[in-house]
Scaffold this motif. Structure first.
Motif, mmCIF file in Angstrom:
data_model
loop_
_atom_site.group_PDB
_atom_site.id
_atom_site.type_symbol
_atom_site.label_atom_id
_atom_site.label_comp_id
_atom_site.label_asym_id
_atom_site.label_seq_id
_atom_site.Cartn_x
_atom_site.Cartn_y
_atom_site.Cartn_z
ATOM 1 N N GLU A 134 1.242 0.760 -4.297
ATOM 2 C CA GLU A 134 2.508 1.139 -4.922
ATOM 3 C C GLU A 134 2.685 0.430 -6.266
ATOM 4 O O GLU A 134 2.297 -0.729 -6.428
ATOM 5 N N GLN A 161 0.830 -1.194 0.000
ATOM 6 C CA GLN A 161 0.000 0.000 0.000
ATOM 7 C C GLN A 161 0.870 1.250 0.000
ATOM 8 O O GLN A 161 2.029 1.224 0.416
ATOM 9 N N GLU A 162 0.308 2.345 -0.478
ATOM 10 C CA GLU A 162 1.054 3.599 -0.520
ATOM 11 C C GLU A 162 1.444 4.046 0.892
ATOM 12 O O GLU A 162 0.737 3.755 1.873
ATOM 13 N N ASN A 163 2.552 4.729 0.985
ATOM 14 C CA ASN A 163 3.039 5.290 2.259
ATOM 15 C C ASN A 163 3.286 4.215 3.312
ATOM 16 O O ASN A 163 3.101 4.441 4.510
ATOM 17 N N SER A 164 3.674 2.991 2.847
ATOM 18 C CA SER A 164 4.051 1.905 3.756
ATOM 19 C C SER A 164 2.979 1.597 4.785
ATOM 20 O O SER A 164 3.262 1.388 5.972
ATOM 21 N N GLN A 165 1.743 1.557 4.337
ATOM 22 C CA GLN A 165 0.624 1.272 5.241
ATOM 23 C C GLN A 165 0.305 -0.226 5.334
ATOM 24 O O GLN A 165 -0.711 -0.605 5.883
ATOM 25 N N GLN A 190 -2.842 2.900 -8.744
ATOM 26 C CA GLN A 190 -3.001 4.226 -8.136
ATOM 27 C C GLN A 190 -4.433 4.456 -7.689
ATOM 28 O O GLN A 190 -4.671 5.082 -6.644
ATOM 29 N N HIS A 237 -4.702 2.961 -4.408
ATOM 30 C CA HIS A 237 -3.700 3.440 -3.456
ATOM 31 C C HIS A 237 -2.648 2.377 -3.144
ATOM 32 O O HIS A 237 -2.268 2.166 -1.993
ATOM 33 N N HIS A 257 7.141 -5.906 -4.670
ATOM 34 C CA HIS A 257 7.808 -4.786 -5.336
ATOM 35 C C HIS A 257 8.357 -5.140 -6.719
ATOM 36 O O HIS A 257 8.963 -4.286 -7.376
#
Length: 433
Positions: A403, A338-342, A398, A401, A374
């Protein structure tokens, strides 16, 4: 060889069940009677015998790793796992599948695509029951004239050739052999029934089209691999026929399509419990108990497959559980960060399938392999599709949300000798499940 009375008895039972079991209440009553008969049959010292008289829910749920890990205790023939597996591997290495580990006892291997290579054993009686059930499901009437069945498979087994009789002439086509030689021999065999994995079905149809040959098969049946919607639609469009399916695994004959093309689980021979994965999308993993498997009893066994239940009634009227489709293996759910390492989120293969197919209408063959959250590898037949696929992937991730991983595009290539084709794969990381 199959004992003819086992074959005919199973065929007759299968046809009777399909005709007379027309409600869930009737079906469940028969299931309970057959389940009690199985439990009563279990030998006194068997792995599951301690649960014979207790509550059903107390019987532990097993999976392939557990089933194979307890092979010596679960099978009722006193066979040793290592010796049995070595015997089966020798058969595959030599491509000689007629040998029996004991008189009347055949051995086979699964492909190991789920992470554990399964060893399965079948008795002569069980092969007769299997043959009667599969013919009963796929051929509504015993043919007046002999049908010629072309069966494409990675490995042969006495189980598969059990259907050979005056009603059927059976020919095994080895997928480890040169595909072009198989195609030439298929034309010469003049088969009336074609049974093959979707990958091979695509090759066969293209070959017949390229050589302007008449496509005279009465019935086409997909096996072994997941039949993807885009492949099913193309095959049906090009052949003008319903593409039927057999849901067959190491664990047995699990399902078959009805005349309307709907895949039904064989609940006349199986008790199916649902381990719900996604209630909203009607996705579940089946936990099965086979009423007639005695050499290697299958009791509360959880398959690694993700099935989608059909919520609208099938026109055939069968009370057997109907499937919209087989989604694939549970461990092929992709995991993206998830975005922002959530944290991370699981993504069903269908979303990635849509990402690729909507990039260009001409895309048919592709493969997505996820090494970790990744890193992703995408194989395409034409590099001209890469930009559109990448744009779709970025838009999808995106929007949710997630990566965007590093993507490596490679040329698509499929080799039949590599086993089952899987279009979307999540590789297991070392030390993780």
């Amino acid at each position: 060889m199959v004992l003819i009375f086992d074959f005919l008895g199973s065929y007759t039972k299968t046809r009777w069940d399909m005709k007379h079991l027309r409600s869930r209440a009737q079906l469940e009553k028969v299931q309970q009677r057959r389940l009690q008969r199985l439990l009563k049959w279990l030998p006194a010292d068997h792995y599951y015998s301690a649960y014979k008289n207790g509550p059903w829910a107390q019987i532990p749920i097993s999976d392939k790793a557990h089933w194979m890990g307890n092979f010596n205790q679960v099978n009722t023939l006193g066979l040793d796992f290592d010796q049995t597996r070595n015997f089966a591997r020798h058969q595959e290495d030599t491509r000689q599948f007629d040998d029996e580990i004991r008189p009347g006892i055949s051995v086979g291997l699964s492909t190991g695509t789920s992470g554990n290579q399964g060893v399965f054993i079948t008795s002569q009686r069980e092969r007769g029951l299997w043959a009667g059930a599969i013919i009963g499901k796929l051929l509504p009437k015993i043919p007046k004239q002999q049908e010629r069945v072309a069966f494409f498979m990675r490995a042969n087994n006495n189980l598969y050739e059990s259907t050979g009789s005056r009603f059927l002439k059976f020919k095994f086509f080895d997928l480890m052999r040169d595909p072009q030689k198989n195609l030439v021999d298929l034309v010469l065999f003049n088969a009336t029934i074609l049974i093959a994995p979707p990958t091979m079905l695509l090759e066969i149809v293209r070959y017949y089209q390229d050589h302007k040959l008449d496509f005279n098969f009465k019935k086409i049946i997909s096996i072994a691999e997941t039949l993807e919607p885009e492949d099913k639609n193309w095959l049906e469009k090009e052949t003008g026929q319903i593409i039927h399916q057999v849901y067959q695994a190491t664990e047995g004959f699990l399902g078959a399509t009805c005349p309307y093309g709907t895949l039904h689980l064989n609940e006349d021979n199986l008790l199916v419990e649902k381990d719900v994965i996604d209630e909203e999308q009607h996705l579940f993993a089946p936990i099965i108990t086979d009423f007639y498997r005695h050499s290697q009893p299958l009791i509360r066994y959880r398959l690694n497959d993700v099935l989608q239940e059909k919520v609208t009634p099938c026109p055939c009227g069968s009370p057997y559980l109907a499937l919209e489709r087989i989604i694939g293996r549970e461990d092929d759910l992709l995991i993206f960060a998830q975005e922002n390492s959530q944290g991370s989120q699981k993504v069903f293969p269908d979303f990635l399938r849509k990402v690729v197919l909507e990039a260009n209408a001409n895309i048919q063959n592709y493969q997505i392999i996820q090494q970790d959250p990744h890193h992703l590898t995408i194989a395409l037949e034409d590099e001209a599709y890469q930009k559109a696929v990448m744009d779709n992937l970025i838009k999808f991730l995106q929007t949710h949300h997630l990566e965007v991983p590093a993507v490596n595009f490679v040329a698509y290539h499929y080799d039949f000798k590599n086993g089952k084709r899987r279009k979307i794969i999540r590789e297991k990381q070392k030390g993780k499940v």
